[in-house]
Design a protein around this motif. Sequence first.
Motif, short mmCIF file in Angstrom:
data_model
loop_
_atom_site.label_atom_id
_atom_site.label_comp_id
_atom_site.label_asym_id
_atom_site.label_seq_id
_atom_site.Cartn_x
_atom_site.Cartn_y
_atom_site.Cartn_z
N ILE A 67 0.95 -1.34 -0.03
CA ILE A 67 -0.02 0.03 -0.07
C ILE A 67 0.98 1.16 -0.12
O ILE A 67 0.46 2.31 -0.79
CB ILE A 67 -0.90 0.15 1.02
CG1 ILE A 67 -2.07 -1.09 1.00
CG2 ILE A 67 -1.63 1.20 1.41
CD1 ILE A 67 -2.90 -1.47 2.23
N PHE A 68 1.93 1.20 0.83
CA PHE A 68 2.79 2.55 0.97
C PHE A 68 3.41 2.65 -0.26
O PHE A 68 3.58 3.66 -0.85
CB PHE A 68 3.77 2.31 2.03
CG PHE A 68 4.85 3.45 2.17
CD1 PHE A 68 4.26 4.58 2.76
CD2 PHE A 68 6.12 3.43 1.69
CE1 PHE A 68 5.17 5.67 2.82
CE2 PHE A 68 6.86 4.52 1.81
CZ PHE A 68 6.35 5.49 2.40
N ALA A 69 3.98 1.55 -0.81
CA ALA A 69 4.77 1.55 -2.25
C ALA A 69 3.79 2.15 -3.33
O ALA A 69 4.25 3.02 -4.05
CB ALA A 69 5.30 0.16 -2.66
N VAL A 70 2.67 1.56 -3.26
CA VAL A 70 1.72 2.23 -4.36
C VAL A 70 1.44 3.73 -4.36
O VAL A 70 1.69 4.39 -5.33
CB VAL A 70 0.45 1.45 -4.42
CG1 VAL A 70 -0.67 2.12 -5.27
CG2 VAL A 70 0.66 -0.01 -4.91
N LEU A 71 1.21 4.00 -2.98
CA LEU A 71 0.77 5.39 -2.54
C LEU A 71 2.01 6.29 -2.89
O LEU A 71 1.57 7.49 -3.52
CB LEU A 71 -0.08 5.52 -1.31
CG LEU A 71 -0.32 7.02 -0.63
CD1 LEU A 71 -1.64 7.30 -1.61
CD2 LEU A 71 -0.59 6.48 0.74
N TYR A 72 3.09 6.32 -2.23
CA TYR A 72 4.27 7.10 -2.34
C TYR A 72 5.03 6.97 -3.50
O TYR A 72 5.33 7.97 -4.10
CB TYR A 72 5.05 6.84 -0.93
CG TYR A 72 6.04 7.98 -0.57
CD1 TYR A 72 5.61 9.06 -0.05
CD2 TYR A 72 7.31 7.73 -1.15
CE1 TYR A 72 6.52 10.03 -0.02
CE2 TYR A 72 8.25 8.58 -0.62
CZ TYR A 72 7.93 9.79 -0.23
OH TYR A 72 8.73 10.79 -0.05
N ILE A 73 5.26 5.66 -4.01
CA ILE A 73 6.47 5.40 -5.07
C ILE A 73 5.77 5.66 -6.43
O ILE A 73 6.35 6.19 -7.01
CB ILE A 73 7.22 4.22 -4.62
CG1 ILE A 73 7.84 4.22 -3.24
CG2 ILE A 73 8.02 3.94 -5.73
CD1 ILE A 73 8.53 3.11 -2.82
N PHE A 74 4.72 4.68 -6.48
CA PHE A 74 4.29 4.58 -7.89
C PHE A 74 3.07 5.49 -8.18
O PHE A 74 3.15 6.03 -9.41
CB PHE A 74 3.83 3.07 -8.33
CG PHE A 74 4.98 2.17 -7.94
CD1 PHE A 74 5.94 2.17 -8.80
CD2 PHE A 74 4.66 1.30 -6.97
CE1 PHE A 74 6.58 1.09 -8.65
CE2 PHE A 74 5.79 0.18 -6.56
CZ PHE A 74 6.79 0.25 -7.65
N GLN A 75 2.20 5.85 -7.31
CA GLN A 75 1.00 6.60 -7.67
C GLN A 75 1.28 7.88 -8.24
O GLN A 75 0.70 8.61 -9.33
CB GLN A 75 0.18 6.67 -6.53
CG GLN A 75 -1.20 7.23 -7.19
CD GLN A 75 -2.20 7.34 -5.79
OE1 GLN A 75 -1.71 7.84 -4.60
NE2 GLN A 75 -3.17 6.76 -5.76
N PRO A 76 2.20 8.83 -7.85
CA PRO A 76 2.32 10.13 -8.32
C PRO A 76 2.97 9.94 -9.78
O PRO A 76 2.46 10.80 -10.46
CB PRO A 76 3.53 10.63 -7.43
CG PRO A 76 3.48 9.84 -6.23
CD PRO A 76 3.04 8.53 -6.44
N GLY A 77 3.93 9.17 -10.10
CA GLY A 77 4.16 8.88 -11.56
C GLY A 77 3.19 8.50 -12.33
O GLY A 77 3.12 8.93 -13.50
N MET A 78 2.28 7.77 -11.71
CA MET A 78 1.05 7.20 -12.62
C MET A 78 0.20 8.27 -12.94
O MET A 78 -0.34 8.44 -14.10
CB MET A 78 0.41 5.88 -12.03
CG MET A 78 1.24 4.54 -11.98
SD MET A 78 0.67 3.12 -11.17
CE MET A 78 -0.60 3.67 -10.09
N PHE A 79 -0.07 8.99 -11.80
CA PHE A 79 -1.03 10.29 -12.17
C PHE A 79 -0.37 11.07 -13.26
O PHE A 79 -1.32 11.57 -14.25
CB PHE A 79 -1.10 11.03 -10.87
CG PHE A 79 -2.14 10.63 -9.91
CD1 PHE A 79 -2.68 9.46 -9.99
CD2 PHE A 79 -2.38 11.38 -8.84
CE1 PHE A 79 -3.73 9.09 -9.13
CE2 PHE A 79 -3.47 10.89 -7.72
CZ PHE A 79 -4.11 9.77 -7.96
N TYR A 80 0.90 11.36 -13.06
CA TYR A 80 1.37 12.18 -14.16
C TYR A 80 1.39 11.83 -15.44
O TYR A 80 0.98 12.49 -16.68
CB TYR A 80 2.81 12.60 -13.93
CG TYR A 80 3.48 13.72 -14.85
CD1 TYR A 80 3.19 15.07 -14.63
CD2 TYR A 80 4.26 13.23 -15.70
CE1 TYR A 80 3.87 15.81 -15.55
CE2 TYR A 80 4.78 13.91 -16.89
CZ TYR A 80 4.57 15.35 -16.68
OH TYR A 80 5.22 16.17 -17.65
#
Length: 168
Positions: A67-80
């Motif tokens: 959950i932390f990895a998705v939220l903090y590491i992957f999600q911001p780049g996926m949003f962009y």
Amino acid sequence: MIINFKYTRDEYIKSRRKYLFMNKTVKKLDLILIGLLILFTLYLFINNGFSTMSIVLSVLLFVVSVIFAVLYIFQPGMFYDKIDKFKQQYHLEFRDNKILFKTNDINSELEWNFYEALWENENFFYIIHSKEMYTLIPKRVFNNEMEIIEFRNLFMKYNDKKIYKRFK
């Protein structure tokens, strides 16, 4: 005051990660608890081997880490990557009674009171609309410190809520 800019991918990711801490989606206490859970799980493995408790804690640790990895590491780049407006040129014009907001897809006039608060850190202004909605303005787009002060003063003068927070 008129500013024009385009986000870089790295800039957006950095700003989003900082925002997760600023709005308390992720707290430092969460990271400390994850660290303690890791240490406790290792302690159980060392002393008890593959006990039920160590297996349950390992599964819990794995879920929390994902959950932390998705939220903090992957999600911001996926949003962009997924949302086209982040890759467009922004044109913002700050006037006494309103904000003109333009991109390729957006052309709107907003009252200063549309926003709830102004948050600031070392590199960005976050003009907050709601908990998960904000307009990000990189400080690099201002020509000098006087323009940054002028922007801050415009918000405080024309926004009735006058909520301002400065973060490290």
